[in-house]
Write a protein that holds these residues in place. Structure first.
Motif, short mmCIF file in Angstrom:
data_model
loop_
_atom_site.label_atom_id
_atom_site.label_comp_id
_atom_site.label_asym_id
_atom_site.label_seq_id
_atom_site.Cartn_x
_atom_site.Cartn_y
_atom_site.Cartn_z
N VAL A 222 0.88 -1.12 0.02
CA VAL A 222 -0.08 -0.08 -0.04
C VAL A 222 0.72 1.45 0.06
O VAL A 222 0.48 2.29 -0.60
CB VAL A 222 -0.86 -0.08 1.15
CG1 VAL A 222 -1.65 1.36 1.35
CG2 VAL A 222 -2.20 -1.15 1.14
N ARG A 223 1.89 1.19 0.80
CA ARG A 223 2.79 2.35 0.62
C ARG A 223 3.49 2.64 -0.52
O ARG A 223 3.70 3.64 -0.78
CB ARG A 223 3.85 2.07 1.85
CG ARG A 223 4.77 3.24 2.17
CD ARG A 223 5.79 3.08 3.33
NE ARG A 223 6.83 1.85 2.48
CZ ARG A 223 7.76 2.27 1.99
NH1 ARG A 223 7.88 3.70 1.64
NH2 ARG A 223 8.73 1.54 1.47
N THR A 224 3.88 1.53 -1.35
CA THR A 224 4.55 1.86 -2.37
C THR A 224 3.64 2.16 -3.73
O THR A 224 4.01 2.58 -4.70
CB THR A 224 5.71 0.70 -2.76
OG1 THR A 224 4.88 -0.50 -2.57
CG2 THR A 224 6.76 0.79 -1.77
N HIS A 225 2.39 1.37 -3.68
CA HIS A 225 1.65 1.35 -4.69
C HIS A 225 0.42 1.73 -4.57
O HIS A 225 -0.72 1.53 -5.25
CB HIS A 225 1.55 -0.15 -5.44
CG HIS A 225 3.06 -0.68 -5.90
ND1 HIS A 225 3.83 -1.17 -5.16
CD2 HIS A 225 3.67 -0.56 -7.12
CE1 HIS A 225 4.88 -1.38 -5.80
NE2 HIS A 225 4.88 -0.95 -7.27
N GLY A 226 0.06 2.49 -3.40
CA GLY A 226 -1.43 3.02 -3.31
C GLY A 226 -2.15 1.87 -2.51
O GLY A 226 -1.74 0.96 -2.18
N VAL A 227 -3.55 2.40 -2.22
CA VAL A 227 -4.54 1.66 -1.49
C VAL A 227 -4.78 0.12 -2.27
O VAL A 227 -4.70 -0.79 -1.70
CB VAL A 227 -5.65 2.46 -1.21
CG1 VAL A 227 -6.74 1.65 -0.27
CG2 VAL A 227 -5.32 3.80 -0.52
N ASP A 228 -5.13 0.22 -3.52
CA ASP A 228 -5.51 -1.16 -4.06
C ASP A 228 -4.28 -2.04 -4.36
O ASP A 228 -4.26 -3.14 -4.80
CB ASP A 228 -6.38 -0.80 -5.56
CG ASP A 228 -5.35 0.26 -6.38
OD1 ASP A 228 -4.48 0.50 -5.85
OD2 ASP A 228 -5.85 0.23 -7.64
N GLY A 229 -3.00 -1.36 -4.19
CA GLY A 229 -1.77 -2.12 -4.43
C GLY A 229 -1.54 -2.40 -5.77
O GLY A 229 -0.76 -3.56 -6.01
N GLY A 230 -2.45 -1.99 -6.67
CA GLY A 230 -2.14 -2.20 -8.22
C GLY A 230 -2.70 -3.82 -8.32
O GLY A 230 -2.40 -4.58 -9.48
N PHE A 231 -3.68 -4.42 -7.45
CA PHE A 231 -4.22 -5.69 -7.64
C PHE A 231 -5.62 -5.68 -8.20
O PHE A 231 -6.41 -4.82 -7.60
CB PHE A 231 -4.16 -6.51 -6.15
CG PHE A 231 -2.87 -7.06 -5.82
CD1 PHE A 231 -1.65 -6.23 -6.42
CD2 PHE A 231 -2.80 -7.85 -4.93
CE1 PHE A 231 -0.46 -6.75 -6.19
CE2 PHE A 231 -1.49 -8.14 -4.34
CZ PHE A 231 -0.40 -7.55 -5.02
#
Lengths: 287, 215
Positions: B206-215
């Motif tokens: 989450v810290r590196t790719h945002g809340v959705d995590g890119g998933f």
């Protein structure tokens, strides 16, 4: 969401939740969209994990491992041998150092000099000296020197070298020459001595001439030299007291004794004015 | 081929026999005893048996095949040199993994400068070219590769404790008992460690790719 709720969702996502936790998690997901999102993220994460297990095959062979172990053993043996040699070298060096320091300490004990207090001049007694000089000119500030002077008073002359602790041979010779020069000393104290002779000024010389002094003054008298008179001769009180006194005295004495005073002065090689000793032969008494 | 045949014959030959202290001759402890006594073939057997496990573990620490193989070699080398320090109460595999963890940590510290961004990108590109994928759809393949890279980077960014817990439980699927032995703690504490590690992994994504995590 609380930590406890997150933990339950994580367990459910990774398939590790028991029946109670499963029911609790499903209820939570049904009531909270945030919990549902969290559960979806964790399931996606769990679904990605198997792809990370796909790795290329290990090609490390047993032969390579065996070679690595053997080469390491060889290197270790070489290192240990080198370390042994290094320790041997260090041990030899330490032993040599200890032997040298022991020899130095033994030599130092054998040739120990008499203890002289710090900042006191060294005393040597291998130069023959005038006895009077040895007794009179010995500095009295040092107790050690006084002790040695008293001891050597009846035996042999003493020289005190205040410049260095051990005087070189040349310095000793020079000191011997200086000390052996005949020095005439006066019994008078410095306070009772007459003041140093003053150079007669041109007016004084003119007045001497005008007074009709019978004495002839040499060309070198009181020319440009700062001559200093010697007040005494070798003969003591009977000797003539000859000095370049103020003009009045000279003229008076010349009148009385009708004497001719010849004073020779010379300039030293170093440029400093020095008075030359007046010999008895250079004093010519007229009449 | 001949070597493989020879190594295969060794366990068969001594199967179902026990040594003087009652251990099966093909158990890790018995092989360690023989290796301590100077039997190098026993250590070779141990190497063949656990090479893959250590390699997989090493690959998660240094995701390059040659680096992972270097780690495996060094781990077994250290194990051979320190066999006298191995205590029988612990599993041999746990001991090996502990050596691998320590060495991997030291190695990562030493090679921090070497692992530049360019090298990682080149490594990823090379892997993409050489490994390919089982999937037919290129878009799916790309998406899967992207997720994989995100998770791998997040795992590598975790502290060693969390990273080891994730690798052992979620990648190598080790039992909680073995994980507890590795961490020298109880099974409950091991479960808690794994739980915290997963949460830390999610937070890192989450810290590196945002809340959705890119998933």
């Amino acid at each position: 969401m609380t930590h406890r709720e997150e933990e339950i969702l994580i367990l459910l996502a990774f398939g590790e939740a028991d029946e109670n936790e499963k029911r609790e998690a499903e209820a939570l997901v049904a009531n909270s969209p945030e919990a549902a999102t969290f559960l979806a993220e964790m399931r996606s994460l769990n679904g990605t994990m198997p792809s990370l297990r796909e790795i290329s095959e290990c090609q490390l062979t047993t032969e390579r491992m065996r070679d690595a172990i053997l080469s390491d053993a060889t290197v270790s043996a070489g290192k240990s041998r080198k370390q042994k040699v290094a320790w041997l070298n260090w041990g030899l060096a330490a032993a040599c150092l200890a032997a040298v320091s022991f020899a130095i300490s033994m030599n130092g004990n054998r040739s120990a000099a008499p203890v002289v207090a710090e900042n006191e001049p060294a005393v040597t007694s291998d130069v023959s000296l005038d006895e009077a000089m040895a007794t009179n000119d010995t500095p009295t500030s040092s107790s050690a020197v006084r002790k040695y002077a008293a001891k050597l008073k009846d035996t042999k002359p003493l020289i005190v070298d205040t410049t260095s602790t051990v005087a070189p041979e040349q310095t000793r010779e020079a000191l011997t020459q200086v000390v052996n020069r005949p020095v005439r000393r006066s019994n008078k104290s410095l306070a009772s001595r007459k003041p140093a002779a003053q150079k007669p000024s041109t007016e004084q010389v003119a007045s001497m001439i005008s007074l009709g002094t019978a004495g002839a003054v040499s060309n070198t008298v009181a020319s440009n030299t700062g001559n200093r008179g010697h007040e005494e001769g070798a003969g003591g009180g009977a000797a003539m007291s000859m000095q370049a006194t103020p003009n009045a005295d000279v003229s008076a004495k010349a009148k009385e004794a009708d004497a001719v005073v010849v004073v020779e002065t010379s300039r030293g090689a170093d440029g400093a004015n020095r008075a030359k000793e007046v010999n008895q032969s250079e004093l010519r008494l007229s009449g | 081929m001949r070597d493989t045949l020879r190594l295969d014959l060794v366990p068969v030959k001594i199967k179902n026999s026990t040594n003087s202290i009652g251990l099966p001759m093909d158990s890790d402890q018995a092989l360690v005893e023989r290796a301590r006594g100077g039997d190098f073939s026993a250590f070779e057997t141990l190497f063949e048996r656990h090479r893959e496990l250590v390699y997989r573990f090493a690959y998660q620490m240094a995701p390059r095949r040659d680096d992972a193989e270097d780690i495996v070699q060094e781990v077994f080398l250290r194990a051979f040199k320190n066999l006298h320090r191995y205590r029988d109460e612990a599993k041999f595999t746990t001991w090996l993994l502990r050596i691998a963890t320590n060495y991997g940590t030291d190695r990562a510290r030493m090679h921090t400068r070497r692992n530049t961004l360019e090298q990682q990108e080149a490594d990823g590109a090379l892997r993409w070219m050489t490994e390919g994928s089982q999937m037919d759809d290129p878009l799916t393949n790309l998406e899967q590769e992207r997720r994989k890279q995100i998770v791998r980077n997040a795992i590598n960014a975790l502290p060693d404790q969390h990273k080891n817990a994730i690798v052992m439980r979620d990648l190598e699927e080790m039992d909680y008992e073995d994980i507890a032995e590795f961490f020298e703690c109880t099974v409950g504490a091991a479960k808690l460690r794994v739980l915290r590690a997963r949460r830390a992994l999610r937070d890192e994504i989450v810290r590196t790719h945002g809340v959705d995590g890119g998933f």
